[in-house]
Design a protein around this motif. Structure first.
Motif, PDB file in Angstrom:
ATOM      1  N   PRO A  52       0.807  -1.225   0.000  1.00 14.60           N
ATOM      2  CA  PRO A  52       0.000   0.000   0.000  1.00 14.60           C
ATOM      3  C   PRO A  52       0.838   1.272   0.000  1.00 14.60           C
ATOM      4  CG  PRO A  52      -0.741  -1.496   1.733  1.00 14.60           C
ATOM      5  CD  PRO A  52       0.493  -2.096   1.124  1.00 14.60           C
ATOM      6  N   ALA A  53       2.036   1.225   0.548  1.00 19.49           N
ATOM      7  CA  ALA A  53       2.901   2.407   0.579  1.00 19.49           C
ATOM      8  C   ALA A  53       3.318   2.831  -0.826  1.00 19.49           C
ATOM      9  CB  ALA A  53       4.134   2.146   1.440  1.00 19.49           C
ATOM     10  N   GLN A  54       3.207   1.935  -1.800  1.00 22.66           N
ATOM     11  CA  GLN A  54       3.561   2.253  -3.183  1.00 22.66           C
ATOM     12  C   GLN A  54       2.389   2.856  -3.960  1.00 22.66           C
ATOM     13  OE1 GLN A  54       6.755   1.993  -4.165  1.00 22.66           O
ATOM     14  NE2 GLN A  54       7.045   1.393  -2.047  1.00 22.66           N
ATOM     15  N   GLY A  55       1.212   2.881  -3.356  1.00 26.46           N
ATOM     16  CA  GLY A  55       0.021   3.391  -4.033  1.00 26.46           C
ATOM     17  C   GLY A  55      -0.171   4.881  -3.854  1.00 26.46           C
ATOM     18  N   VAL A  56      -1.177   5.386  -4.484  1.00 27.31           N
ATOM     19  CA  VAL A  56      -1.604   6.776  -4.328  1.00 27.31           C
ATOM     20  C   VAL A  56      -3.098   6.793  -4.064  1.00 27.31           C
ATOM     21  CG1 VAL A  56       0.209   7.730  -5.808  1.00 27.31           C
ATOM     22  CG2 VAL A  56      -1.997   7.155  -6.790  1.00 27.31           C
ATOM     23  N   VAL A  57      -3.564   7.878  -3.508  1.00 27.82           N
ATOM     24  CA  VAL A  57      -4.982   8.063  -3.222  1.00 27.82           C
ATOM     25  C   VAL A  57      -5.459   9.308  -3.945  1.00 27.82           C
ATOM     26  CG1 VAL A  57      -6.670   8.544  -1.400  1.00 27.82           C
ATOM     27  CG2 VAL A  57      -4.772   6.969  -0.961  1.00 27.82           C
ATOM     28  N   VAL A  58      -6.590   9.200  -4.618  1.00 28.26           N
ATOM     29  CA  VAL A  58      -7.245  10.357  -5.223  1.00 28.26           C
ATOM     30  C   VAL A  58      -8.473  10.631  -4.363  1.00 28.26           C
ATOM     31  CG1 VAL A  58      -8.320  11.326  -7.280  1.00 28.26           C
ATOM     32  CG2 VAL A  58      -6.432   9.686  -7.523  1.00 28.26           C
ATOM     33  N   ASP A  59      -8.461  11.758  -3.683  1.00 29.43           N
ATOM     34  CA  ASP A  59      -9.514  12.137  -2.734  1.00 29.43           C
ATOM     35  C   ASP A  59     -10.470  13.117  -3.406  1.00 29.43           C
ATOM     36  OD1 ASP A  59     -11.066  13.134  -0.654  1.00 29.43           O
ATOM     37  OD2 ASP A  59      -9.386  13.296   0.736  1.00 29.43           O
ATOM     38  N   PHE A  60     -11.743  12.737  -3.456  1.00 34.44           N
ATOM     39  CA  PHE A  60     -12.762  13.557  -4.112  1.00 34.44           C
ATOM     40  C   PHE A  60     -13.628  14.324  -3.116  1.00 34.44           C
ATOM     41  CE2 PHE A  60     -11.760  10.120  -7.011  1.00 34.44           C
ATOM     42  CZ  PHE A  60     -11.587  10.796  -8.211  1.00 34.44           C
ATOM     43  N   SER A  61     -13.155  14.526  -1.897  1.00 33.85           N
ATOM     44  CA  SER A  61     -13.994  15.183  -0.891  1.00 33.85           C
ATOM     45  C   SER A  61     -14.061  16.703  -1.055  1.00 33.85           C
ATOM     46  CB  SER A  61     -13.545  14.806   0.524  1.00 33.85           C
ATOM     47  OG  SER A  61     -12.195  15.135   0.717  1.00 33.85           O
ATOM     48  N   GLY A  62     -13.172  17.285  -1.844  1.00 35.47           N
ATOM     49  CA  GLY A  62     -13.215  18.728  -2.071  1.00 35.47           C
ATOM     50  C   GLY A  62     -13.732  19.051  -3.466  1.00 35.47           C
ATOM     51  N   GLU A  63     -13.577  20.307  -3.865  1.00 43.43           N
ATOM     52  CA  GLU A  63     -14.044  20.725  -5.195  1.00 43.43           C
ATOM     53  C   GLU A  63     -13.238  20.087  -6.310  1.00 43.43           C
ATOM     54  OE1 GLU A  63     -14.831  24.769  -6.278  1.00 43.43           O
ATOM     55  OE2 GLU A  63     -15.589  25.205  -4.271  1.00 43.43           O
ATOM     56  N   THR A  64     -11.936  19.956  -6.088  1.00 45.29           N
ATOM     57  CA  THR A  64     -11.093  19.306  -7.090  1.00 45.29           C
ATOM     58  C   THR A  64     -10.412  18.100  -6.448  1.00 45.29           C
ATOM     59  OG1 THR A  64      -9.206  20.727  -6.540  1.00 45.29           O
ATOM     60  CG2 THR A  64     -10.630  21.465  -8.330  1.00 45.29           C
ATOM     61  N   PRO A  65     -10.181  17.053  -7.214  1.00 44.57           N
ATOM     62  CA  PRO A  65      -9.527  15.873  -6.663  1.00 44.57           C
ATOM     63  C   PRO A  65      -8.106  16.189  -6.182  1.00 44.57           C
ATOM     64  CG  PRO A  65     -10.512  15.388  -8.798  1.00 44.57           C
ATOM     65  CD  PRO A  65     -10.582  16.870  -8.609  1.00 44.57           C
ATOM     66  N   VAL A  66      -7.741  15.603  -5.042  1.00 51.49           N
ATOM     67  CA  VAL A  66      -6.409  15.783  -4.469  1.00 51.49           C
ATOM     68  C   VAL A  66      -5.719  14.424  -4.469  1.00 51.49           C
ATOM     69  CG1 VAL A  66      -5.112  16.410  -2.386  1.00 51.49           C
ATOM     70  CG2 VAL A  66      -7.165  17.699  -3.019  1.00 51.49           C
ATOM     71  N   VAL A  67      -4.497  14.387  -4.997  1.00 54.34           N
ATOM     72  CA  VAL A  67      -3.724  13.146  -5.076  1.00 54.34           C
ATOM     73  C   VAL A  67      -2.643  13.173  -4.008  1.00 54.34           C
ATOM     74  CG1 VAL A  67      -2.257  11.721  -6.545  1.00 54.34           C
ATOM     75  CG2 VAL A  67      -4.144  13.019  -7.567  1.00 54.34           C
ATOM     76  N   THR A  68      -2.595  12.088  -3.209  1.00 55.44           N
ATOM     77  CA  THR A  68      -1.552  11.966  -2.193  1.00 55.44           C
ATOM     78  C   THR A  68      -0.889  10.605  -2.311  1.00 55.44           C
ATOM     79  OG1 THR A  68      -3.133  11.152  -0.564  1.00 55.44           O
ATOM     80  CG2 THR A  68      -2.674  13.509  -0.537  1.00 55.44           C
ATOM     81  N   ASP A  69       0.361  10.527  -1.895  1.00 57.68           N
ATOM     82  CA  ASP A  69       1.095   9.263  -1.912  1.00 57.68           C
ATOM     83  C   ASP A  69       0.712   8.427  -0.715  1.00 57.68           C
ATOM     84  OD1 ASP A  69       2.505   9.920  -4.171  1.00 57.68           O
ATOM     85  OD2 ASP A  69       4.162  10.827  -3.074  1.00 57.68           O
ATOM     86  N   GLY A  70       0.944   7.120  -0.859  1.00 57.26           N
ATOM     87  CA  GLY A  70       0.825   6.226   0.280  1.00 57.26           C
ATOM     88  C   GLY A  70      -0.557   5.645   0.459  1.00 57.26           C
ATOM     89  N   PRO A  71      -0.680   4.828   1.465  1.00 52.71           N
ATOM     90  CA  PRO A  71      -1.942   4.107   1.661  1.00 52.71           C
ATOM     91  C   PRO A  71      -3.067   5.009   2.154  1.00 52.71           C
ATOM     92  CG  PRO A  71      -0.453   3.651   3.469  1.00 52.71           C
ATOM     93  CD  PRO A  71       0.317   4.485   2.469  1.00 52.71           C
ATOM     94  N   TYR A  72      -4.257   4.528   1.948  1.00 55.88           N
ATOM     95  CA  TYR A  72      -5.454   5.215   2.409  1.00 55.88           C
ATOM     96  C   TYR A  72      -5.801   4.711   3.797  1.00 55.88           C
ATOM     97  CZ  TYR A  72     -10.327   6.566   2.770  1.00 55.88           C
ATOM     98  OH  TYR A  72     -11.516   7.092   3.193  1.00 55.88           O
ATOM     99  N   GLY A  73      -5.832   5.573   4.757  1.00 54.98           N
ATOM    100  CA  GLY A  73      -6.303   5.229   6.094  1.00 54.98           C
ATOM    101  C   GLY A  73      -5.459   4.186   6.809  1.00 54.98           C
TER     102      GLY A  73
END
Length: 139
Positions: A52-73
């Motif tokens: 999971p540390a090699q993945g990325v997360v695309v978060d759609f909770s705001g107006e524009t999607p935010v991409v962050t590195d690493g596992p989700y939660g």
């Protein structure tokens, strides 16, 4: 027949135990289970996921999607792989999940995968998807 996804979920404890298990031993155990599924004619797909540390997360909770590195939660929110099987009932899917070689502390979530025939067949997007599935040999 219905499709079911068996989603493998771990915990910090089961992840640590998995790291202690020799890789060849894990391959042997999982390989035997996979062979059972194949012989029974129920396996459609099976994949494990990378760290999971090699993945990325695309978060759609705001107006524009935010991409962050690493596992989700937390670890308990992650899944490490899946099986896609086609069986006669949810009970049969549960029986296969009970036979899965799992590390103590891990869990398996079982979810039915609805088929294309369950959607409105006069919808233009369903018509296009059906045509694509037919062209690619999925139907």
């Amino acid at each position: 027949m219905a499709k079911y996804m068996l989603i493998m979920r771990g915990t910090d404890e089961s992840a640590a135990k998995m790291m202690e298990t020799p890789f060849e031993e894990m391959l042997e155990t999982v390989g035997r289970f996979n062979e059972e599924l194949i012989r029974a004619g129920v396996l459609l797909a099976a994949e494990g996921l990378d760290d999971p540390a090699q993945g990325v997360v695309v978060d759609f909770s705001g107006e524009t999607p935010v991409v962050t590195d690493g596992p989700y939660g937390e670890t308990k929110e992650l899944f490490g792989g899946f099986y896609l099987i086609e069986v006669g009932s949810k009970e049969e899917a549960v029986e296969w999940a009970r036979r899965m070689p799992a590390i103590p502390g891990s869990k398996c979530e079982i979810r039915r995968v609805p088929g294309i025939d369950e959607f409105p067949q006069d919808n233009e997007w369903i018509v296009k998807e059906r045509a694509w599935r037919e062209r690619t040999g999925q139907l």
